[in-house]
Motif scaffolding. Structure first.
Motif, PDB file in Angstrom:
ATOM      1  N   PRO A   9     -25.797 -10.255 -14.730  1.00 55.62           N
ATOM      2  CA  PRO A   9     -26.465 -11.562 -14.639  1.00 55.62           C
ATOM      3  C   PRO A   9     -27.995 -11.451 -14.715  1.00 55.62           C
ATOM      4  N   GLU A  10     -28.536 -10.387 -14.143  1.00 56.88           N
ATOM      5  CA  GLU A  10     -29.988 -10.194 -14.199  1.00 56.88           C
ATOM      6  C   GLU A  10     -30.443  -9.957 -15.642  1.00 56.88           C
ATOM      7  N   ILE A  11     -29.688  -9.159 -16.378  1.00 54.47           N
ATOM      8  CA  ILE A  11     -30.020  -8.896 -17.782  1.00 54.47           C
ATOM      9  C   ILE A  11     -29.899 -10.188 -18.593  1.00 54.47           C
ATOM     10  N   GLU A  12     -28.845 -10.946 -18.341  1.00 55.25           N
ATOM     11  CA  GLU A  12     -28.661 -12.216 -19.065  1.00 55.25           C
ATOM     12  C   GLU A  12     -29.805 -13.185 -18.801  1.00 55.25           C
ATOM     13  N   ARG A  13     -30.269 -13.254 -17.546  1.00 51.99           N
ATOM     14  CA  ARG A  13     -31.410 -14.128 -17.218  1.00 51.99           C
ATOM     15  C   ARG A  13     -32.665 -13.659 -17.938  1.00 51.99           C
ATOM     16  N   GLN A  14     -32.890 -12.359 -17.957  1.00 51.87           N
ATOM     17  CA  GLN A  14     -34.071 -11.824 -18.631  1.00 51.87           C
ATOM     18  C   GLN A  14     -34.035 -12.136 -20.127  1.00 51.87           C
TER      19      GLN A  14
END
Length: 133
Positions: A9-14
């Motif tokens: 999820p952190e990668i997707e947000r970035q």
């Protein structure tokens, strides 16, 4: 030394933030395409990868896209030699190119098109491992 990896999820947000700020960022588009493929959305993933390659032909996206084409050839090899030829012109990585030539040569041979198979195997024989040059 402890290494930590970012969560999905952190990668997707970035990636989403990067694409909002710079919608034409080839690296963000490539990662976005890879994430879409991972999620099972092949059409959208490939579209993002094609856009990334259009913006930067040398990007990591070109390798990912070639992997998708090779997968397609393994699953459902097209009967039309023009489709195969079009894919061949888009594969530039030496390892992927050797895989493509082997796959197409063996498939054409299995289908009884020995001339097409021989052409692919001759191209393959011209391809050398980088360590042997």
């Amino acid at each position: 030394e402890l290494l930590a990896y970012r969560s999905l999820p952190e990668i997707e947000r970035q990636v989403a933030t990067s694409l909002i700020d710079q919608p034409e960022d080839p690296a963000a588009l490539a990662l976005h395409g890879e994430l879409l493929l991972y999620r099972g959305d092949d059409a959208a993933g490939r579209a993002a990868l094609r856009r990334a390659v259009a913006l930067d032909p040398q990007s990591h996206a070109s390798l990912l896209l070639a992997d998708q084409w090779l997968r397609d050839l393994r699953i459902d090899f097209p009967a039309d030699p023009a489709v195969v030829a079009a894919i061949e012109t888009r594969i530039h990585d030496p390892h992927q190119r050797r895989e493509f030539l082997w796959l197409t040569g063996t498939t054409w041979a299995a289908r009884g098109d020995h001339l097409a198979a021989a052409r692919q195997f001759l191209k393959l024989s011209d391809e050398q491992e980088p360590s042997r040059r």
